[in-house]
Structure formats: C-alpha cells, structure tokens
Write a protein that holds these residues in place. Sequence first.
Motif, PDB file in Angstrom:
ATOM      1  N   ALA A 209       0.919  -1.370   0.236  1.00  0.00           N
ATOM      2  CA  ALA A 209      -0.221   0.457   0.058  1.00  0.00           C
ATOM      3  C   ALA A 209       0.981   0.912   0.107  1.00  0.00           C
ATOM      4  O   ALA A 209       1.235   1.885   1.082  1.00  0.00           O
ATOM      5  CB  ALA A 209      -1.261   0.157   1.401  1.00  0.00           C
ATOM      6  N   GLN A 211       2.149   5.019  -0.236  1.00  0.00           N
ATOM      7  CA  GLN A 211       1.611   6.085   0.282  1.00  0.00           C
ATOM      8  C   GLN A 211       1.153   7.225  -1.041  1.00  0.00           C
ATOM      9  O   GLN A 211       2.018   7.448  -1.345  1.00  0.00           O
ATOM     10  CB  GLN A 211       1.935   7.123   1.825  1.00  0.00           C
ATOM     11  CG  GLN A 211       1.665   5.809   2.672  1.00  0.00           C
ATOM     12  CD  GLN A 211       0.595   5.068   3.119  1.00  0.00           C
ATOM     13  OE1 GLN A 211      -0.463   6.098   3.012  1.00  0.00           O
ATOM     14  NE2 GLN A 211       0.541   3.680   2.386  1.00  0.00           N
ATOM     15  N   TYR A 245      -7.365   3.117   0.919  1.00  0.00           N
ATOM     16  CA  TYR A 245      -7.100   1.528   0.819  1.00  0.00           C
ATOM     17  C   TYR A 245      -8.416   1.016   2.184  1.00  0.00           C
ATOM     18  O   TYR A 245      -9.014   0.458   1.491  1.00  0.00           O
ATOM     19  CB  TYR A 245      -5.841   1.669   1.460  1.00  0.00           C
ATOM     20  CG  TYR A 245      -4.886   1.652  -0.026  1.00  0.00           C
ATOM     21  CD1 TYR A 245      -4.703   0.895  -0.164  1.00  0.00           C
ATOM     22  CD2 TYR A 245      -3.946   2.953   0.421  1.00  0.00           C
ATOM     23  CE1 TYR A 245      -3.613   0.879  -1.589  1.00  0.00           C
ATOM     24  CE2 TYR A 245      -3.031   3.236  -0.008  1.00  0.00           C
ATOM     25  CZ  TYR A 245      -2.771   2.384  -1.121  1.00  0.00           C
ATOM     26  OH  TYR A 245      -1.466   1.733  -2.287  1.00  0.00           O
ATOM     27  N   ARG A 250      -7.007   2.079  -4.656  1.00  0.00           N
ATOM     28  CA  ARG A 250      -5.855   1.345  -4.715  1.00  0.00           C
ATOM     29  C   ARG A 250      -4.842   2.533  -5.005  1.00  0.00           C
ATOM     30  O   ARG A 250      -5.901   3.563  -6.256  1.00  0.00           O
ATOM     31  CB  ARG A 250      -5.873   0.823  -6.105  1.00  0.00           C
ATOM     32  CG  ARG A 250      -5.890  -0.951  -5.405  1.00  0.00           C
ATOM     33  CD  ARG A 250      -5.159  -1.613  -4.233  1.00  0.00           C
ATOM     34  NE  ARG A 250      -5.971  -2.300  -3.835  1.00  0.00           N
ATOM     35  CZ  ARG A 250      -6.981  -2.154  -2.460  1.00  0.00           C
ATOM     36  NH1 ARG A 250      -7.446  -1.298  -2.066  1.00  0.00           N
ATOM     37  NH2 ARG A 250      -7.914  -3.804  -1.959  1.00  0.00           N
ATOM     38  N   LEU A 298      -9.282  -4.269   1.996  1.00  0.00           N
ATOM     39  CA  LEU A 298      -7.678  -5.100   2.407  1.00  0.00           C
ATOM     40  C   LEU A 298      -7.346  -6.453   2.578  1.00  0.00           C
ATOM     41  O   LEU A 298      -7.366  -6.805   3.321  1.00  0.00           O
ATOM     42  CB  LEU A 298      -7.049  -3.947   3.761  1.00  0.00           C
ATOM     43  CG  LEU A 298      -7.319  -2.634   3.068  1.00  0.00           C
ATOM     44  CD1 LEU A 298      -7.147  -2.055   4.886  1.00  0.00           C
ATOM     45  CD2 LEU A 298      -6.174  -2.040   2.484  1.00  0.00           C
ATOM     46  N   GLN A 302      -1.632  -6.450   2.406  1.00  0.00           N
ATOM     47  CA  GLN A 302      -1.279  -4.417   2.387  1.00  0.00           C
ATOM     48  C   GLN A 302      -1.777  -4.548   3.501  1.00  0.00           C
ATOM     49  O   GLN A 302      -1.612  -3.219   4.441  1.00  0.00           O
ATOM     50  CB  GLN A 302      -3.359  -3.694   1.737  1.00  0.00           C
ATOM     51  CG  GLN A 302      -3.279  -4.067  -0.195  1.00  0.00           C
ATOM     52  CD  GLN A 302      -4.090  -3.765  -0.549  1.00  0.00           C
ATOM     53  OE1 GLN A 302      -5.119  -4.536   0.094  1.00  0.00           O
ATOM     54  NE2 GLN A 302      -4.063  -3.269  -1.814  1.00  0.00           N
ATOM     55  N   MET A 306       0.247  -1.809   5.537  1.00  0.00           N
ATOM     56  CA  MET A 306       0.442  -0.396   6.536  1.00  0.00           C
ATOM     57  C   MET A 306       0.323  -0.428   8.060  1.00  0.00           C
ATOM     58  O   MET A 306       1.196   0.313   8.168  1.00  0.00           O
ATOM     59  CB  MET A 306      -0.712  -0.123   5.955  1.00  0.00           C
ATOM     60  CG  MET A 306      -1.759   0.097   4.894  1.00  0.00           C
ATOM     61  SD  MET A 306      -3.654  -0.120   3.973  1.00  0.00           S
ATOM     62  CE  MET A 306      -3.877   1.304   4.729  1.00  0.00           C
TER      63      MET A 306
END
Length: 444
Positions: A209, A211, A245, A250, A298, A302, A306
């Motif tokens: 994921a 940013q 997310y 995405r 998610l 992911q 995160m």
Amino acid sequence: MDMLEHVFLVLLNLANVFFLVNSMRLYILCFLSRKYDKKMKELFRPNHELLSRRPFVSIMIPTYNERNVVDRILEACINIDYDNFEVVVVDDSTDDTVRILRRWAKHPKVKVIHREHRTGWKGGALDEGLKHLDPRSEFVLIFDADFIPPKDIIKRMLSRFARDEIAAVQGYHLAILNADENWVTRAGRMVLTYAYAIDYPARFAFGGAPQLGGSVMMIKRKVLEEVGGFGTSITEDYDLALRLYIRGYRIFYDESIKVPCECPSTLRRFIKQQCRWVEGRARDFRRRLKDILCSDKLSLVQKLDMIMDGITNFSALMVLVWGVVTLVSWIMGISTSVIVAVVVSPSDPWSWAQFLLLIFSGASYPFAHFMALKKEGVEQGSTKKWIAASLVVMYLLLPFLMLASLRGAFVSTGYFHRTYKTGKILMRKMFKPPYWWKRGAIDV
C-alpha cells in the motif's frame, strides 16, 4: 536489584526486537524495489481511451507565503501540453504572494481563491478549492508551490488510470533543485530519495500500500468527494491514502513521473518539517488502525504493509525507551550494554549474537540510503557525503522526533508548520539535464 535488572533487560530486548524488525524491513524493501520494473510491465497498460476522451483536469496549488516560487510553478502549469484543464490556487498568504496572485488571477486558465485564515491547514485549503472547481472537472492534480512539473505531466498521469479501483496516481518527488546547498538540504534530499526510490516502488512491487506524497498526485474527483475530501490532518496526504485503501481503492505509483522540488534549507525548517510528518502520521495511524484491521477491502499483505509502515513513525519513541533504560542502568551499575557484554564475556555466543544484530540493525539505514542514491543515478564517488549528511542531521533531530512521536501518540491535534521555499536552483552543479529539461519543461 535482580528484579529491576530483569525489567530493564525486558525493555531493552523489546526495543532491540523493534529495531531488528524495522531493519529487516529496510533490507527487504531494498531488495523488492529492484522488482518494480517487472511489476510495472505486468500491471501497466496505458488507458488510451481515457486519453483520447481528454477529461477535464483541475490543477490545485495550496499556497502560504510562497513569493519566491509562485511565479515559477504557475508559469510551468499554464504551459502544460494539455488543453482541457484549469489551475486553482488556494492562498492563505500574508506576504507579497497575495499581490503576485492578483496578477495571475487575470489569466484565463488560473483561478485564485484567497482565505483570510488557515483553518484546516493544507487539507482545509484543498477542501476549499474543491468547492470552486470547474463543474466539468474529473481529475484533481496537486502540486506544492516549489515543484516544477514537466509539460506532459497530465497526459502521463491520466494514462495510469487503467483500472476502476485505481483512485490516485502518485509521482516521484525529485528533491534536487537546491539539494547540494548545505548539509541540511542533503539530508532532506536523502529522506525523499529513500521514500521514492526504495519505499514506494518496493511496496508497489509486492502488492502493498504505497502512500500519497502530498504533491505530484492525481486523484479522481468523485472518489475525493466519496471519502470526504482531504480532511484537516497535518499530514492530509497520509490520512487520505489510508481512507482510500480502507474503502478498497488503490494508489498507482509511477517512479518515472519525476518532478523536481527543493529541500528545507535550514536546520530549523527541516526539524519542523520532519516533526510534522512524524507527529501527523503517528496520529493518523493511531486513529485509523482499527479501520485498517477491520476492513474487508484490504488483503492480508496490504494490512501488514500498512501496519509495518505505520509503526515506523514510533521509532523515535523506541529510541527514547532504549536510551532511558541504558542510561538508568549505567547510573545504577546494571550492565545492559551489548558491547560491554562482548568485552566481559568474549566466549559467550549469545553476547556475540546480540552484538552482530546491533551491527546488522545499525547498517540498515545507511545501506538503504546508499541503494536509493544508486537507483536515482548519483555517481558512486559522491554517495558518502550524502549519507554522512543524512546520518549527522537525523541524529540531531532525534530529540525533536521523540517529542513529535509522543504528540502523535497521545495528542489529538497538531500545528501545520509550512516549510519556507527559497526558490534556489543549484541543480546544474550535480546532474546532467534530465530528459524533460531538454524538452523545455523548465528554464533556469
């Protein structure tokens, strides 16, 4: 004393485990970043249909006392090679920027909204700008005022929206305009180089994921409205990425879309910038952690990505724990030092194992920055000064980052310190002109 020593050893080992896990993550990200090109070939199919339709794009630029750079960014934007766009400047300035923008407001493609306050900080300004977008607008492209976008930026970013679940495209912050000015700018450049050359591409490559970076990011307008806009966090980009997310969207990261920008030029400015990032990200992660864990949109990869990224914002707190325990232990005559243990018991395998782990962890940060510089194309002979500057300046920042971590962990609000831009360009001292320079994207 035995009980106290046991407690100290437990705390110290917890800190060591934290550092070890984060160090292993750095090494793994360095390896995975090399898989980025392969992943791009697998995933990227240009959206020619969208490009042929030529949707309306709104470029939004939030400004606060940007008199040194506002002319430059607006000149670059109005010369973008795309005919269906507008430039919306949301200005909170109290200096000559206000006067400069009055002149730009007469341009047919430029719209200037001036606020008499800074309510909501950058996110609040962007949310105000959303209210003034052209009704035809479908995509919103964000730039900070110190960036100099190439002429083909809109076309290239639009082509990345190849699938419905892609809500945003993030480009590369090429922090080189004034990077060789002093040790502080070198450290600032290193922070962004690691993020955009190693962290983001690696996380994109393994399906994590990556940013949003707050600038050089294009977002679907309807998705922005769906998730509640930019919000009022002091790290509005990070908070927006988490919300995207969690809702199943995405972010497409394209490291080939490189846009030059500048670095904070004084230690005070750099401290304020880094502390805002750490504090805001720690607070946003704390607030969104439950939603991340409970989201059915998610994947496990992911979520882990995160979480691992989120806990790095508390690294300074762990340094504080480690430092306090080590200092108190030394004052009370309790030996918790790995180095002392190796000297006192050179035949003890456990002491040597701890010592080697300390070396392994300590080397991860400079190694990751070395790999980032190599990937960005810096000549080998000049990497030492960049890494040295980063290490020295970041160690100076540690006490401030500790306080920022504490604020992020326990305080609900923060202050947005806007980084002052000087407008200096020292780029020619370091680099050959990149491809977009030759096409006349910028003129220095």
